[in-house]
Design an enzyme around this catalytic site. Structure first.
Site, PDB file in Angstrom:
ATOM      1  N   CYS A  60       0.821  -1.221   0.000  1.00 28.71           N
ATOM      2  CA  CYS A  60       0.000   0.000   0.000  1.00 28.71           C
ATOM      3  C   CYS A  60       0.849   1.263   0.000  1.00 28.71           C
ATOM      4  O   CYS A  60       1.659   1.493   0.893  1.00 28.71           O
ATOM      5  CB  CYS A  60      -0.992  -0.070   1.176  1.00 28.71           C
TER       6      CYS A  60
ATOM      7  N   CYS B 158       0.515   3.720   2.872  1.00 29.16           N
ATOM      8  CA  CYS B 158       1.174   3.208   4.081  1.00 29.16           C
ATOM      9  C   CYS B 158       2.667   3.514   4.023  1.00 29.16           C
ATOM     10  O   CYS B 158       3.280   3.929   5.006  1.00 29.16           O
ATOM     11  CB  CYS B 158       0.973   1.695   4.210  1.00 29.16           C
TER      12      CYS B 158
END
Ligand SMILES: *[C@@H]1O[C@H](CO)[C@@H](O)[C@H](O)[C@H]1NC(C)=O
Length: 515
Positions: A391, A394
Site C-alpha cells: 500500500c 502506508c
C-alpha cells in the site's frame, strides 16, 4: 456521492463533443424535475433510464430503447429518460452512480432493471413485469406452472384470508425478478400436494422435487422468504461468481468442499457429502468449489492451498474461518464430525499470524499471536496502524509514524503511557475479540488505556505528526503528549491526506472478485 462528482466532471469535459441530437416524435418520455414526480407516481408500470448524453453505453442503448418504447406503447408500458447532466438532484435522489441506470417504477416505487438492453429483450422483460406477481394455479395448469422455472412456489390460502393474500403479494413483489409465485385457494389441490392451508409448496428441478412449508399462522412475508431463501439453494451446488452472492446473503455459514475437477472420486464424494449437507440443512450451507481455479480462496480460508480435497467453513457474518485440512480416509465422516463440532460452537476459528518478531524499531510490530499482549495492554493508550506491504499510502506514512514512535519512546513519561504499534493486515487475521472491520489500508486506531478496554477509536485526521499527537492526547485515557522539537520537519509531511486503499490489493482483487 463520489461517483456523481466523477461523472459531473466528465460531463463538463465531454460536453463539447455531444451536442445532443434532438429526437423527433419520440415514444420515450422525457422527464425533468418539474414533471418527474407526478409521472412516476401515476404510472402503474414504467421503465426510467437515467443517462448522460456523453456516455457511450447510453448512446448504444438509445435506438433500442426507442424501438422498445414504440412496441411497449401497445401494452401501455411507458419508457422514460432523465438526463442526469441537466437533472443532477433527480439522479442523486435515485442513487445513480453509473450510466445508464435503469429502474422499473410502479406507482412511485422503483426496483432495479435487471434485463437485457436490446429492444426485444426490454419488451419481453417489461411484459413479464406486467404479469401479476402472483399467478392463479389450478389442477389444470399446475404442470405447466411447475415447468416455468427450476424453482417455483405455489402458496395455498383461503380466498377471503386477507392477511395471507396481502403478505403473499408483498413477498411475490419483492422477489418478482427472481421467483415465479402462484396461488391456489383449492383445499383439494392442497390435500393432493400434502400441504395444509395456509402453507406453500415449492417445486424444484434439483434435490427433492417437492418441498412443503406449513405456515405457523397466516402466510407471512418473513416465513415465505425464509422458506424460499433456504429451499432455493441446492443441498450441494458448485459455487461460482454467479451464485456466490446468494450464499453470502443467506447469512448462514458456508462450508466449502475444495476439489480438483479432474478427481476421479469427485462425483462419489459429492454424493456422500450431499447426505451430510442434508443433516445440516438450515444451519450450514454446503458447496463444492473448483480447487484449482480458486486455490487462492482456499489460502484466504487459511488452508494450505496446494493439496486437495480440502474443506473449510466460513462464518459469512463475522468472516471467521474454520479450515479442515486433514480429511482422512473417510471424507464424509470427517466432514460430518467437523460440522457437528462447528454447529455446537466447539471449534475455535483459525487465525493466521505472522511469526513473532524481534522488536527492533520504536514502532512495535504486532502479530495476531501477540495481539492481546501489545494492543490489549490495559495500562497503555495504544495507537495501532493496520497496513499492507503493497500500500502506497502506508509507505508514505511510514517515516512520519516512525518519527512519532521515537518521540514517545524518548519521552520518559509518555513512554510508560503510550504504545505506537503497527500490524501487517495481510499476514495477520484480526482476532475475534477485537471489534475491527478492516476496509482499507492504512487503518489507524486508538485503544485507550483502562481495565478491560476493548473499544477502538478510529483516526480520521490528516496523516501529519501534529494531528496524530493531538489525537493520542485528546482521545487517549492518559492525555499524554509529546513535543515536536523541529516544527519545520513536520511541515514537510502535511500534504498527505487521509486516503486509504481498499483492503484487497489489486493483484488479489481479481481472484477475490471471482467469488
Ligand atoms: C416534462 O417536461 C419536459 C420539458 O418541458 C417535456 O419535454 C416533457 O414532455 C415533459 N414530460 C411529461 C411526462 O410531461
Amino acid at each position: 456521492m463520489r461517483g456523481f462528482a466523477a461523472w459531473a466532471l466528465a460531463a463538463l469535459t465531454a460536453a463539447c463533443v455531444c451536442s445532443a441530437t434532438e429526437e423527433t416524435a419520440s415514444n420515450v418520455v422525457k422527464l425533468t424535475k418539474e414533471n418527474y414526480s407526478q409521472f412516476v407516481a401515476e404510472e402503474p408500470l414504467a421503465l426510467v433510464e437515467f443517462y448522460a448524453p456523453w456516455c457511450g453505453h447510453c448512446q448504444a442503448l438509445a435506438p433500442q430503447y426507442e424501438e422498445a418504447a414504440k412496441e411497449l406503447a401497445k401494452s401501455e408500458v411507458k419508457l422514460a429518460k432523465v438526463d442526469c447532466t441537466a437533472e443532477e438532484s433527480l439522479c442523486n435522489d435515485n442513487d445513480v452512480t453509473g450510466f445508464p441506470t435503469l429502474k422499473v417504477f410502479r406507482f412511485g416505487h422503483s426496483t432495479p432493471y435487471n434485463g437485457p438492453r436490446k429492444a426485444d429483450g426490454i419488451v419481453s422483460y417489461m411484459n413479464k413485469q406486467k404479469l401479476p406477481a402472483v399467478s392463479p394455479v389450478t389442477w389444470e395448469n399446475l404442470e405447466e406452472f411447475k415447468a416455468k422455472d427450476k424453482f417455483v412456489l405455489v402458496a395455498f390460502c383461503e380466498e377471503l384470508d386477507e392477511a395471507s393474500n396481502k403478505e403473499l403479494k408483498e413477498f411475490a413483489e419483492a422477489n418478482r425478478d427472481a421467483l415465479v409465485v402462484g396461488v391456489s385457494h383449492s383445499e383439494a389441490l392442497a390435500k393432493e400436494l400434502g400441504v395444509k392451508v395456509p402453507g406453500a409448496v415449492a417445486f424444484r428441478s434439483f434435490d427433492e422435487p417437492k418441498v412443503v412449508m406449513q405456515a405457523s399462522g397466516a402466510l407471512s412475508q418473513t416465513e415465505l422468504q425464509q422458506f424460499y431463501d433456504l429451499e432455493s439453494l441446492p443441498l450441494l451446488d458448485e459455487v461460482s461468481a454467479d451464485n456466490f452472492m446468494k450464499y453470502a446473503m443467506s447469512g448462514l455459514p458456508l462450508a466449502y468442499y475444495f476439489v480438483d475437477p479432474e478427481s476421479p472420486t469427485r462425483e462419489a464424494e459429492i454424493q456422500k457429502l450431499t447426505e451430510v449437507a442434508k443433516a445440516f440443512r438450515g444451519k450450514v450451507n454446503m458447496v463444492s468449489i473448483d480447487a484449482v481455479k480458486f486455490s487462492s480462496h482456499a489460502k484466504a480460508l487459511n488452508l494450505p492451498g496446494d493439496s486437495w480435497p480440502a474443506f473449510a467453513v466460513q462464518n459469512m457474518e463475522s468472516g471467521a474461518k474454520y479450515p479442515l485440512s486433514d480429511l482422512g480416509q473417510d471424507l464424509a465422516g470427517s466432514v460430518h464430525a467437523f460440522l457437528t463440532k462447528f454447529a455446537e460452537g466447539g471449534l475455535q476459528p483459525s487465525l493466521k499470524s505472522g511469526a513473532i518478531p524481534e522488536q527492533t524499531s520504536p514502532v512495535i510490530s504486532v502479530v495476531t499471536d501477540e495481539f492481546d499482549k501489545w494492543v490489549f495492554d490495559d495500562a497503555k493508550d495504544v495507537l495501532l496502524e493496520l497496513y499492507a506491504p503493497w500500500c502506497g499510502h502506508c509507505k508514505r506514512l511510514a517515516p512520519t509514524y516512525e518519527k512519532l514512535a521515537e518521540l514517545y519512546r524518548d519521552d520518559a513519561d509518555a513512554a510508560k503511557l503510550v504504545t505506537i504499534a503497527k500490524m501487517d493486515g495481510t499476514e495477520n487475521d484480526i482476532p475475534p475479540n477485537a471489534d475491527i472491520v478492516l476496509t482499507g489500508f492504512p487503518t489507524i486506531l486508538l485503544k485507550p488505556a483502562g481495565s478491560g478496554a476493548r473499544e477502538f477509536v478510529k483516526y480520521e485526521g490528516d496523516r501529519t505528526i501534529e494531528s496524530l499527537i493531538d489525537f493520542v492526547a485528546t482521545k487517549g485515557t492518559h492525555k499524554a503528549s509529546v513535543t515536536l522539537a523541529a516544527p519545520q520537519e513536520a511541515a514537510a509531511t502535511t500534504s498527505e491526506h487521509a486516503a486509504t486503499e481498499t483492503a484487497t490489493p489489486s493483484a488479489e482483487a481479481t481472484e477475490h472478485d471471482e467469488l
